[in-house]
Write a protein that holds these residues in place. Structure first.
Motif, PDB file in Angstrom:
ATOM      1  N   GLN A  52       0.821  -1.209   0.000  1.00  0.00           N
ATOM      2  CA  GLN A  52       0.000   0.000   0.000  1.00  0.00           C
ATOM      3  C   GLN A  52       0.859   1.264   0.000  1.00  0.00           C
ATOM      4  N   ILE A  88       2.622   1.629  -3.521  1.00  0.00           N
ATOM      5  CA  ILE A  88       1.696   2.102  -4.556  1.00  0.00           C
ATOM      6  C   ILE A  88       1.372   3.577  -4.378  1.00  0.00           C
ATOM      7  N   ARG A  89       1.121   3.984  -3.148  1.00  0.00           N
ATOM      8  CA  ARG A  89       0.748   5.383  -2.908  1.00  0.00           C
ATOM      9  C   ARG A  89       1.918   6.335  -3.181  1.00  0.00           C
ATOM     10  N   ILE A  94       4.529   5.759  -5.130  1.00  0.00           N
ATOM     11  CA  ILE A  94       4.806   5.775  -6.571  1.00  0.00           C
ATOM     12  C   ILE A  94       3.765   6.614  -7.301  1.00  0.00           C
ATOM     13  N   GLY A  95       2.504   6.471  -6.906  1.00  0.00           N
ATOM     14  CA  GLY A  95       1.448   7.282  -7.517  1.00  0.00           C
ATOM     15  C   GLY A  95       1.686   8.769  -7.326  1.00  0.00           C
ATOM     16  N   LEU A  96       2.057   9.159  -6.107  1.00  0.00           N
ATOM     17  CA  LEU A  96       2.356  10.573  -5.850  1.00  0.00           C
ATOM     18  C   LEU A  96       3.580  11.032  -6.633  1.00  0.00           C
ATOM     19  N   ILE A 153       4.801   9.783  -9.514  1.00  0.00           N
ATOM     20  CA  ILE A 153       4.471   9.904 -10.942  1.00  0.00           C
ATOM     21  C   ILE A 153       3.651  11.151 -11.202  1.00  0.00           C
ATOM     22  N   SER A 154       2.675  11.410 -10.336  1.00  0.00           N
ATOM     23  CA  SER A 154       1.840  12.611 -10.511  1.00  0.00           C
ATOM     24  C   SER A 154       2.679  13.881 -10.445  1.00  0.00           C
ATOM     25  N   ILE A 164      11.028   8.161 -12.133  1.00  0.00           N
ATOM     26  CA  ILE A 164       9.985   7.224 -11.696  1.00  0.00           C
ATOM     27  C   ILE A 164      10.598   5.875 -11.310  1.00  0.00           C
ATOM     28  N   SER A 215      10.768   4.706  -7.602  1.00  0.00           N
ATOM     29  CA  SER A 215      10.026   3.485  -7.247  1.00  0.00           C
ATOM     30  C   SER A 215      10.899   2.538  -6.445  1.00  0.00           C
ATOM     31  N   THR A 228      11.381   4.085  -3.030  1.00  0.00           N
ATOM     32  CA  THR A 228      10.129   3.990  -2.282  1.00  0.00           C
ATOM     33  C   THR A 228       9.863   2.569  -1.810  1.00  0.00           C
TER      34      THR A 228
END
Length: 459
Positions: A18, A21-22, A24-26, A28-29, A173, A177, A180
């Protein structure tokens, strides 16, 4: 297949997954937003730069424009229009004559009608060969002038910046990643270890296992410490309850066996020897009362762990009434020193039990010629309840044990002294329930003092 799906689902529910994923999502954004912002600023700056260049050429042509084809040709030459120039000019006179700034301009303007307009920037046109041009037109006297500015170099620059941005974005990224993933693994690693250790724990194990306390993160460290404290309390309660069950079983078994023995005696010899009946009935009555008292106290101990409602109590009145009730059975001299008007928050039954058990304990271990003193007073934010006797006293090594359930100071005389052996246990648990303290000391030349201390405001 189902097992693989279940394993995959479990992994998705882990803290590490979790967090990864969070994060990496932040990441990438954030990188995409930054990249888009850089690209947008670059495109706008290049567009505005080209627009300014076109405006400067337009102003120059307006100020030096000619009236016929020959003059316009001269003006175009003076403004640097040639085959190597980025500026393509098309001049159409009212007479129908057309002047081009160069052969390249002539070739491009012949395709002008086939050019397509860019959606966002309406002044950018595209040829079929994907060649971009900035478009502008104006009217000068009897001539219509059309300008095209070659933007191929600008678009090549935009393409290189875009490629570099994509490369940097992908690199950030991928690297982010990995970092992270490693960070989340370290962060959740202590939780995984904690979970494994909890699964291996056995509360009743004599090895006294505990959770390993990690150095980081601080939250997991605090949870581990709190869990170990809770585990220690649980083991203490379990040990105490196991001892309680053992002691209670022994205490209940003895009077029950005696009662059944006398019942059987009456059955066997009651008819032939009726003189045994009164003695046996007296013993049965005595032991049944002891059982009744023991059961009541056990039930009271069980209820102490439950929540209770409190009210404002007159402690002075409660203790005085309790002592008056016990005076009827008291053979010793009673000295009462109760300060009036002492109030606190609590439940009447609890303070009745504290007072009654302390006084009854003093009565059991004090000779008939002895003295029992009960004192109640308030001092510097505390309330003191003291019960003293002139009895046999308690050895120093046994003072801490008197609050254990079913413990008797003089084991050799335990059968001669009435009671259940859990009265002082009730007192200690009630006192602690009200955040109070109880201490046992000697009275000179002989005797024992039980001192109970409460804070003035008991919640």
């Amino acid at each position: 297949m189902k097992k693989n799906r279940a394993t995959l689902k479990q992994r998705k529910n882990t803290t590490q997954f979790q967090l990864t994923i969070r994060f990496i999502g932040l990441l990438i954004s954030a990188v995409l937003i930054l990249s888009l912002a850089i690209m947008g600023i670059t495109v706008v700056e290049l567009y505005e730069s080209t627009e300014k260049q076109a405006d400067l050429l337009e102003d120059s042509l307006k100020n030096s424009g000619g009236k016929d084809a020959k003059e316009w040709q001269k003006v175009l030459v003076e403004n640097g229009s040639n085959d190597s120039s980025l500026y393509l000019v098309h001049v159409q006179l009212d007479t129908g004559e057309v002047i081009y700034s160069s052969e390249d301009a002539k070739e491009v303007f012949q395709k002008f009608s086939q050019m397509k307009q860019f959606l966002v920037f309406d002044r950018i046109l595209w040829t079929s060969e994907i060649e971009p041009y900035y478009y502008a037109s104006f009217q000068k006297d009897e001539a219509k002038v059309t300008l095209l500015v070659d933007m191929e170099d600008q678009f090549d620059l935009i393409g290189r910046i875009f490629s570099l941005t994509i490369f940097i974005t992908l690199a950030v990224i991928i690297l982010g990643s990995l970092i992270t993933h490693r960070f989340s693994k370290n962060l959740s690693g202590s939780l995984v270890v904690m979970d494994e250790e909890i699964n291996r724990l056995n509360v009743s194990d004599s090895k006294q296992q505990q959770l390993t306390i990690p150095k980081t993160p601080q939250e997991v460290q605090n949870i581990s410490k709190s869990f170990n404290q809770l585990l220690e309390k649980q083991r203490m309660y379990l040990k105490r309850e196991q001892q309680f069950v053992t002691d209670a079983s022994h205490e209940l078994r003895t009077p029950i066996a005696a009662v059944r023995g006398h019942v059987n005696l009456i059955k066997r010899r009651g008819k032939s020897h009726p003189e045994v009946i009164p003695t046996s009935l007296s013993y049965i009555d005595k032991e049944s009362k002891r059982l009744e008292s023991l059961v009541e106290k056990l039930l009271l101990l069980g209820r102490l762990d439950t929540q209770f409602n409190t009210e404002q109590l007159d402690l002075s009145l409660i203790i005085q009434q309790t002592i008056n009730e016990l005076k009827v059975m008291m053979t010793q001299e009673a000295v009462i020193k109760i300060e009036t008007g002492i109030f606190l928050e609590g439940q009447v039954e609890h303070f009745y039990q504290i007072t009654r058990n302390l006084v009854e304990n003093a009565m059991k271990y004090t000779e008939a010629s002895g003295t029992i003193t009960v004192t109640l007073f308030s001092d510097e934010g505390t309330i003191q309840l003291i019960v003293e006797d002139s009895g046999m006293g308690i050895p120093d090594e046994e003072k801490a044990k008197v609050f254990e359930r079913f413990y008797r100071v003089d084991q050799s005389r335990s059968s001669e002294i009435s009671g259940t052996g859990i009265g002082l246990s009730i007192v200690k648990e009630l006192v602690e329930k009200y955040q109070g303290d109880i201490a046992v000391t000697d009275v000179l030349p002989q005797g024992t003092r039980f001192a109970v201390t409460f804070k003035t405001q008991i919640k």
